[in-house]
Scaffold this active site. Structure first.
Site, mmCIF file in Angstrom:
data_model
loop_
_atom_site.group_PDB
_atom_site.id
_atom_site.type_symbol
_atom_site.label_atom_id
_atom_site.label_comp_id
_atom_site.label_asym_id
_atom_site.label_seq_id
_atom_site.Cartn_x
_atom_site.Cartn_y
_atom_site.Cartn_z
ATOM 1 N N LYS A 53 0.843 -1.204 0.000
ATOM 2 C CA LYS A 53 0.000 0.000 0.000
ATOM 3 C C LYS A 53 0.878 1.254 0.000
ATOM 4 O O LYS A 53 0.616 2.210 -0.734
ATOM 5 C CB LYS A 53 -0.948 -0.031 1.212
ATOM 6 C CG LYS A 53 -2.016 -1.116 1.076
ATOM 7 C CD LYS A 53 -2.829 -1.351 2.338
ATOM 8 C CE LYS A 53 -3.792 -2.513 2.127
ATOM 9 N NZ LYS A 53 -4.610 -2.840 3.310
ATOM 10 N N GLN A 97 -4.775 -2.083 9.605
ATOM 11 C CA GLN A 97 -4.583 -3.339 8.886
ATOM 12 C C GLN A 97 -5.115 -4.505 9.723
ATOM 13 O O GLN A 97 -4.817 -4.622 10.910
ATOM 14 C CB GLN A 97 -3.084 -3.531 8.568
ATOM 15 C CG GLN A 97 -2.784 -4.689 7.641
ATOM 16 C CD GLN A 97 -3.425 -4.553 6.259
ATOM 17 O OE1 GLN A 97 -3.538 -3.453 5.719
ATOM 18 N NE2 GLN A 97 -3.866 -5.663 5.696
ATOM 19 N N ASP A 120 -10.980 2.455 3.964
ATOM 20 C CA ASP A 120 -11.319 1.025 3.875
ATOM 21 C C ASP A 120 -12.834 0.834 3.795
ATOM 22 O O ASP A 120 -13.301 -0.255 3.468
ATOM 23 C CB ASP A 120 -10.804 0.279 5.114
ATOM 24 C CG ASP A 120 -9.526 -0.502 4.836
ATOM 25 O OD1 ASP A 120 -9.298 -0.873 3.669
ATOM 26 O OD2 ASP A 120 -8.775 -0.745 5.797
HETATM 27 N N1 GUN Z 1 -6.662 -7.300 5.790
HETATM 28 C C1 GUN Z 1 -7.002 -8.017 4.690
HETATM 29 N N2 GUN Z 1 -7.636 -7.239 3.796
HETATM 30 C C2 GUN Z 1 -7.701 -6.008 4.320
HETATM 31 C C3 GUN Z 1 -8.224 -4.769 3.858
HETATM 32 O O1 GUN Z 1 -8.791 -4.642 2.771
HETATM 33 N N3 GUN Z 1 -8.076 -3.719 4.702
HETATM 34 C C4 GUN Z 1 -7.475 -3.835 5.916
HETATM 35 N N4 GUN Z 1 -7.397 -2.744 6.678
HETATM 36 N N5 GUN Z 1 -6.983 -4.970 6.368
HETATM 37 C C5 GUN Z 1 -7.095 -6.048 5.575
#
Ligand code: GUN
Length: 291
Positions: A53, A97, A120
């Site tokens: 990211k 996350q 998100d």
């Molecule tokens: N863990 C797995 N997929 C995601 C996601 O799309 N966002 C976040 N914050 N954590 C994750």
């Protein structure tokens, strides 16, 4: 005729290219979009996701911060960090996350993220906006699925979509986006009876169950669009989706591979959401300073 393979890497590239002028326009207004990712604990996969990211931000010219807290930190410490990120005017997106270490209340933490920076789309205010088909921030994987369908020109209105999986931020959100676009949607899950029959009637089949090989060729209507959201680690270390790809791709009209399908789109849509959040924050009327 074998299915057309829907290339998530190429579509993600188009998404990033479409963001470049939007980011440039923001910078001309003195706004440099920024994203913060908070990882708690040392989940190895999370570390890779956060790194991807941050790298994506750098590539399109977005400011980013990666924050880390120890697995045994208190909930109060996480809340304090999130409140600081919420207040930071350099940041337009804040994500926590997942998964979190045991002992932390994921819902309480996710609801603490400012809804305008919740890129998100996990905050209940944003999920509620999706239910009501209103402007909000939409979860990234569902947005990525829709972008793949749209990129391929696959009709949605009036079509029968079957979504396998009902998690709030993936299966249920995909179902809502499809309903909002005029599809007739069936949502299947672990308690569904006769999954094969439901799936086999889908014009658009979305597999988001998290079970490798769940979708077999007899569940694919000839010519259907098959979107595989599953990312499953097999015993030999390889990644596989929820769809038995080799056979299904002989029957489907379109199909996404794993890896290289929905996965790259999730990160692209996170970056797109960050740009959207920055635009909305920049456009929001400013409150007069307190006297
Ligand atoms: N863990 C797995 N997929 C995601 C996601 O799309 N966002 C976040 N914050 N954590 C994750």
């Amino acid at each position: 005729m074998p299915a057309r393979i829907l290339d998530g890497v190429a579509i993600a590239r188009h998404i990033y290219a479409s963001l470049v002028p939007r980011i440039a326009a923001l910078k001309l207004r003195g706004v440099h979009p920024g994203l913060a990712a908070l990882q708690i604990g040392d989940n190895a996969a999370s570390r890779i996701y956060v790194r991807n990211k941050v790298r994506a931000c750098t590539e399109v010219g977005i400011y980013s911060e990666a924050h880390h807290l120890d697995a045994d930190c208190s909930e109060a410490a996480v809340l304090k960090t999130l409140e600081k990120l919420n207040r930071n005017p350099q940041l337009h997106g804040v994500i926590v996350q997942l998964p979190l270490p045991p002992g932390l209340n994921a819902q309480r933490l996710l609801q603490t993220v400012d809804m305008d920076k919740d890129v998100d789309g996990f905050n209940w205010a944003n999920l509620g906006a999706l239910v009501d088909a209103r402007k909000g921030l939409v979860p990234c994987t569902p947005l990525g699925v829709m972008a793949i369908l749209d990129d391929a020109g696959i009709a949605i209105e009036g079509r029968h979509a079957v979504v396998i999986g009902r998690s709030p931020s993936v299966g249920k959100s995909i179902a809502l986006l499809l309903i909002n676009r005029g599809a007739t949607v069936t949502v299947c899950h672990s308690k569904t009876r006769d999954l094969v029959n439901h799936a086999a009637r889908a014009d658009i089949l979305i597999a988001a169950a998290g079970r490798a090989g769940l979708v077999t060729v007899d569940m694919v209507k000839p010519g259907a669009a098959v979107i595989d959201v599953g990312i499953n680690r097999l015993a030999d270390g390889k990644l596989a989706g929820d769809v038995a790809f080799a056979a299904a791709s002989e029957q489907a009209g379109w199909i996404t591979p794993v890896p290289g399908g929905v996965g790259p789109m999730t990160v692209a849509m996170l970056i797109a959401n960050t740009v959207t959040a920055a635009e909305r924050i920049a456009d929001a009327p400013k409150l007069p300073a307190a006297v």
